[in-house]
Design an enzyme around this catalytic site. Structure first.
Site, PDB file in Angstrom:
ATOM      1  N   ARG A 176     116.385  16.995  49.669  1.00 43.77           N
ATOM      2  CA  ARG A 176     117.345  17.967  49.147  1.00 43.77           C
ATOM      3  C   ARG A 176     117.911  18.766  50.310  1.00 43.77           C
ATOM      4  NH1 ARG A 176     117.652  15.184  45.557  1.00 43.77           N
ATOM      5  NH2 ARG A 176     117.323  15.533  43.315  1.00 43.77           N
ATOM      6  N   ASP A 200     120.545  12.490  54.762  1.00 46.56           N
ATOM      7  CA  ASP A 200     121.217  11.844  53.639  1.00 46.56           C
ATOM      8  C   ASP A 200     121.624  12.886  52.607  1.00 46.56           C
ATOM      9  OD1 ASP A 200     122.087   9.401  52.237  1.00 46.56           O
ATOM     10  OD2 ASP A 200     120.572   9.989  50.753  1.00 46.56           O
ATOM     11  N   GLU A 205     126.473  20.094  49.755  1.00 46.22           N
ATOM     12  CA  GLU A 205     127.076  18.794  49.485  1.00 46.22           C
ATOM     13  C   GLU A 205     127.820  18.707  48.162  1.00 46.22           C
ATOM     14  OE1 GLU A 205     123.862  15.893  47.452  1.00 46.22           O
ATOM     15  OE2 GLU A 205     123.345  16.466  49.492  1.00 46.22           O
ATOM     16  N   HIS A 247     124.330  10.889  50.721  1.00 37.85           N
ATOM     17  CA  HIS A 247     123.376  10.866  49.605  1.00 37.85           C
ATOM     18  C   HIS A 247     123.295   9.460  49.001  1.00 37.85           C
ATOM     19  CE1 HIS A 247     121.248  13.906  46.814  1.00 37.85           C
ATOM     20  NE2 HIS A 247     120.712  12.711  46.632  1.00 37.85           N
TER      21      HIS A 247
END
Length: 290
Positions: A176, A200, A205, A247
Site C-alpha cells: 500500500r 508498485d 495513486e 499497481h
C-alpha cells in the site's frame, strides 16, 4: 460522499475485486447497512514474484542496460550490481504474500529477517528470523513491505525509519502506498541515504493509477501538461535508481481468474442472504491472512 450516494441509489452491497479495503469507510458502510465483501487472496505468488522482479531489475540495472543497448551503447560502466546470495532481506508483514516472497529470496541463498505482530510458523519453517522492526531496518540489504495499511502502519517508512536503514539498501513496496512517506523518501533519494526503490504502489495513486492522464491536456496552446499531474510521482519516476509500476503486481491470468470466481461467489452469498465467506466488518480486521 460516495457511500451516501450509492445508498441513495439503493445499493446494498459493495463487492471489491481486491484484498485491501482501506479506501472504504467501514464505519459509514455499517451505518448505512451496506455489506462490504472482498477477495482476500487471489495470487500471492504473482505479487511476491513482482516484488522480487523489482529488486533484481534495480540491482542489475536492467532498465539502464536496455536503454543503452537500444541506443547502440554496449558499455558496462555503471552497471555493477551485487550478488543476492547471503544478502539480508527484511520482510515486513508475513501474511501469504510475505511468506511467498521470503521463500523466493531464501531460494537465492538470502538470510531472511521478518517483522510482524503476528509471527507465523510457516515463515519460521522457511527460515525467517523474527526481530523487532528497528533491527530489521538496521541490518537488511533489502527491505520489502507486505503489510496492510492501517492507522498503525501509515508512514511506517518515514524519515526516522529511513535513517536506520543502510545507505546501500533497496526498498520495495508492493503493498500500500501509504506505508511510505513520499516526502521523506524523495529526500532520502536526493541525499543518497537510500540506494534504490521499487514501487508498485504510491501514496497518492488514486487520482493517477488505472488511467492514462497523458491523453489529457490542460487546453493551453503550446502546452501538453496533463490535467492530472503529480510532481512527487514524476520526480520519483525520473530517478535512475527508482522503478515504478502502476499497481500491476497482481496482474496475471491466474489472479484475474481467481478474482472473477471469488467475486461471483461473494455476490451469490449476498443474493441468498449469507453466510459470507469474505465479509469485511468494521471490527473484524486483526491478523493478516493465514
Amino acid at each position: 460522499m460516495t457511500l451516501e450516494a450509492l445508498h441513495k441509489q439503493g445499493i446494498e452491497c459493495i463487492a471489491m475485486r481486491c484484498a485491501g479495503f482501506d479506501r472504504v469507510d467501514l464505519h459509514v458502510a455499517e451505518e448505512l447497512g451496506i455489506t462490504v465483501l472482498r477477495v482476500p487472496a487471489y495470487s500471492p505468488y504473482a505479487v511476491a514474484e513482482h516484488s522480487v522482479t523489482l529488486c533484481l531489475a534495480l540491482n542489475r540495472q536492467l532498465i539502464k542496460s536496455m536503454d543503452r543497448v537500444r541506443g547502440g551503447n554496449y558499455s558496462l560502466s555503471g552497471l555493477v550490481g551485487f550478488d543476492m546470495h547471503r544478502k539480508v532481506v527484511g520482510i515486513i508483514g508475513t501474511g501469504k504474500i510475505g511468506r511467498c516472497t521470503m521463500a523466493i529470496y531464501k531460494g537465492m541463498g538470502c538470510q531472511i529477517l521478518a517483522y510482524d505482530p503476528y509471527p507465523h510458523p510457516e515463515a519460521i519453517a522457511i527460515g525467517a528470523k523474527y526481530v523487532e522492526l528497528n533491527q530489521l531496518l538496521l541490518e537488511s540489504d533489502v527491505v520489502s513491505l507486505h503489510c496492510p495499511l492501517t492507522e498503525s502502519t501509515r508512514y511506517l517508512i518515514n524519515e526516522h525509519s529511513i535513517e536506520l536503514m543502510k545507505n546501500t539498501a533497496t526498498l520495495i513496496n508492493v503493498s500500500r502506498g501509504g506505508l511510505i512517506d513520499t516526502k521523506a523518501l524523495l529526500e532520502a533519494i536526493k541525499n543518497r541515504t537510500i540506494a534504490a526503490v521499487g514501487l508498485d504502489v504510491y501514496e497518492h495513486e488514486a487520482k493517477v493509477f488505472f488511467s492514462d492522464p497523458s491523453l489529457d491536456s490542460d487546453h493551453t496552446p503550446g502546452s501538453s501538461l496533463p490535467l492530472v499531474w503529480d510532481d512527487s510521482l514524476a520526480s520519483l519516476a525520473s530517478k535512475p535508481n527508482v522503478i515504478i509500476t502502476p499497481h500491476s503486481a497482481f496482474l496475471t491470468a491466474e489472479a484475474l481468474s481467481t478474482i472473477a470466481s471469488v467475486t461471483i461467489t461473494n455476490l451469490h452469498e449476498f443474493a441468498v442472504g449469507g453466510p459470507y465467506t469474505n465479509l469485511v466488518e468494521r471490527t473484524s480486521y486483526l491478523p493478516p491472512e493465514k
